[in-house]
Design an enzyme around this catalytic site. Structure first.
Site, PDB file in Angstrom:
ATOM      1  N   GLU A  45       0.884  -1.157   0.000  1.00  0.00           N
ATOM      2  CA  GLU A  45       0.000   0.000   0.000  1.00  0.00           C
ATOM      3  C   GLU A  45       0.930   1.217   0.000  1.00  0.00           C
ATOM      4  OE1 GLU A  45      -3.504   1.631   2.875  1.00  0.00           O
ATOM      5  OE2 GLU A  45      -2.752  -0.379   3.252  1.00  0.00           O
ATOM      6  N   ARG A 270       4.104 -13.123   9.794  1.00  0.00           N
ATOM      7  CA  ARG A 270       4.913 -11.943   9.509  1.00  0.00           C
ATOM      8  C   ARG A 270       6.200 -11.949  10.332  1.00  0.00           C
ATOM      9  NH1 ARG A 270       2.941  -6.670   9.714  1.00  0.00           N
ATOM     10  NH2 ARG A 270       1.118  -7.355   8.586  1.00  0.00           N
ATOM     11  N   LYS A 280       3.912   0.322  10.141  1.00  0.00           N
ATOM     12  CA  LYS A 280       4.077   1.645   9.534  1.00  0.00           C
ATOM     13  C   LYS A 280       3.541   2.755  10.419  1.00  0.00           C
ATOM     14  CE  LYS A 280       2.630   0.033   5.542  1.00  0.00           C
ATOM     15  NZ  LYS A 280       2.008  -0.111   4.244  1.00  0.00           N
TER      16      LYS A 280
END
Ligand code: ATP
Ligand code: MG
Length: 560
Positions: A45, A270, A280
């Site tokens: 993204e 992850r 983020k």
């Protein structure tokens, strides 16, 4: 959470990508004929900079495509107009290339599919599988039911024609943000809440970085992602575990629209790393509130930060391969990443002498105004890197900590009356300690033994060798030493009511005014400063003001 520790003393057996469960699944798909090729994608993204966690996903997606002779797309998942920016697109492309991967012609944007996605939504409405809902976000939360109690959705049976009309008017901008949504009609009683008639389109007025103000309705991630995969012919859509509960929706959308490819979603855990944060949102907070100097601060786990620090793409790829893939969440020790870096730089980086905390030494029996050039190895691991000539004369600098006036028993470096070898030069003996009025040591007076020149015939032995630079022919350098950004292994581990900022390491940056042998480093060039570790020139560096970042020290500082 399981802690994966650094391999000590020997590196752990190398795990290769083959033998990972994703590749097992893919191979089964290929043998059983479910797919006849492998096509993956990396779908960032564009709302922030990439971090080392993304590197794992990049290596996995591009690496898997490479392994099976397939293709990996780079797709910007730009379905949220509010947070996206072209600056992020540029940086993400640069980071993926730097890591060593190439998407060739296969660069896509989810926003390229807005027309097609709109068409699939209309298809669903026509088939009685989606409807326009008028619940506010708050009401929707209130109506969502609970375990064993189904959700309520008063607009579920809205006539198809009415939904079609309202959806078109949503698109035409007749309504305010949040006034209507489009929901898939799946199962209000499903134990999986994701299937309780999920919202697939929302109204959002604003300017999109690529489509401008063409759209005021935007597809939700859960709707856009599977259909974008399918439109691109993706066979294996590899994503992180949090999407596991979304997989039935992924499959439902592919099964209930006329989209071209039956893409398959496979999840993996992850990457989490000790002493840092990876989300983020949190990285942005560090930047915006000034805890670091920017996204590329050398202490950040971003790829731009690691690059500035001096990390190599080879070390990061090696790290991603060694950690492998799993379904279970784990925390990887940052020491493993450092280990991969040392392995890579050991043969690549030439050796340099740099004194971080200089102490002047006068060699009283060395003739004044004389100077000789002494050959030293550029890289003892790579004899073909040759030797360089270092100037040696009466005045030199040594490391302040290499001298002790009142040393403990096992101190083998320089002490009053003691001897030590200067790397590549001679054995010197400390004859006198000079101090200022306050009692600080300002200078040492030593003598050298001319018979002990390195490489010569002398068999005289001393217990330690120290580094040095020639006082008249060295350069000043600013050397930045980094420590972990967070003192806690898991920065999120804080008492209730406080946040991860409390775990910031107040000593994560230490600046030294050093003396370095005269060299003309190129930007980004990497060296091993003898006994201090691996260093890279920082972009702030100029020929008049050298600046070096310590990438990593020589020895593992793993304290577990
Ligand atoms: P963040 O939580 O940091 O904001 P994200 O998942 O929202 O990350 P995206 O831009 O959506 O960031 O991520 C692109 C891809 O990278 C996704 O497929 C995502 O699953 C993967 N990814 C993100 N973080 C990690 C991680 N820590 N380990 C492995 N893969 C990751
Ligand atoms: Mg995301």
């Amino acid at each position: 959470m399981e802690l994966k520790t650094a391999p000590t003393p020997e590196p752990a057996e190398k795990k290769t990508m083959s033998g990972n469960f994703i590749h097992d699944d893919i191979e089964e798909d290929l043998t059983e004929g479910r797919y006849n090729k492998v096509h993956t994608r990396f779908p960032p993204e564009p709302n922030g900079y990439l971090h080392i966690g993304h590197a794992k996903s990049i290596c996995l997606n591009f690496g898997t495509a490479q392994k099976y002779g397939g293709v990996c797309n780079l797709r910007f998942d730009d379905t949220n107009p509010a947070k996206e920016d072209d600056e992020y697109i540029r940086s993400i492309k640069a980071d993926v290339r730097w890591l060593g991967f190439d998407w060739g012609e296969n660069l896509f944007y989810a926003s390229d599919y807005f027309d097609k996605l709109y068409g699939y939504a209309v298809e669903l409405i026509r088939a009685g599988k989606a409807y326009v809902c008028e619940l506010s976000a708050d009401q929707m939360r209130e109506y969502r039911g609970s375990i064993g109690v189904p959700a309520r959705s008063p607009w579920r049976d809205r006539p198809i024609e009415e939904s079609l009309d309202l959806f078109e008017r949503m698109k035409n901008g007749e309504f305010a943000d949040g006034q209507y949504t489009l929901r898939a009609k799946i199962d209000l009683a499903s134990p999986n809440f994701v299937l309780r008639d999920p919202v697939i389109y929302r109204i959002q007025h604003g300017v999109h970085h690529r489509t401008g103000d063409k759209w005021c309705i935007y597809p939700m991630y859960d709707f856009a992602h599977p259909l974008s995969d399918s439109l691109e012919g993706i066979t294996h859509s590899i994503c992180t575990m949090e999407f596991e509960i979304h997989r039935p929706l992924y499959e439902w959308l592919i099964a209930n629209t006329s989209c071209p490819t039956k893409s398959r979603q496979i999840e993996f855990a992850r990457l989490n790393l000790t002493h840092t944060v990876m989300s983020k949102r949190f990285l942005r907070k560090l930047v915006e509130e000034g805890y670091v100097t920017g996204w590329d601060d050398p202490r950040m786990p971003t790829l731009s930060g690691l690059r500035r620090r001096g990390y190599t793409p080879e070390a990061i790829r090696d790290f991603c391969e060694r950690i492998g893939v799993a379904k279970a969440e784990s925390m990887v020790d940052t020491a493993l990443l450092e280990h991969c870096l040392r392995e890579d730089l050991n043969t690549k980086a030439d050796r340099v002498m740099c004194v971080l905390d200089p102490l002047k030494v006068i060699i009283t029996n060395y003739p004044e105004n004389e100077r000789e050039m002494l050959p030293v190895d550029n890289n003892p691991e790579k004899p073909e890197r040759g030797k360089r000539l270092l100037p040696f004369s009466r005045e030199i600098y040594i490391e302040r900590e290499d001298f002790m006036e009142e040393p403990p028993k096992k101190f083998f470096r320089l002490k009053p009356g003691g001897e030590v070898r200067l790397k590549g030069a001679y054995i010197i003996k400390c004859e006198e300690v000079v101090k200022d009025a306050a009692g600080n040591i300002t200078e040492l007076r030593c003598t050298y033994d001319p018979e002990t020149k390195s490489g010569g015939a002398s068999t005289k032995k001393v217990k330690a060798t120290i580094h040095w630079v020639n006082a008249k022919e060295c350069k000043d350098a600013e050397v930045r030493l980094y420590d972990y950004l967070f003192t806690a292994e898991n920065p999120y581990d804080v008492p209730e009511g406080s946040d991860f900022i409390e775990n910031l390491n107040p000593n994560s940056l230490e600046i030294k005014q050093a003396k370095i042998e005269s060299l003309f480093p190129l930007p980004g060039e990497k060296f091993q400063f003898l006994r201090h570790g691996y260093f890279a020139t920082d972009p702030d560096s100029t020929n008049d003001h050298l600046v070096f970042n310590r990438i990593v020290s020589l020895k593992s500082n793993y304290k577990g």
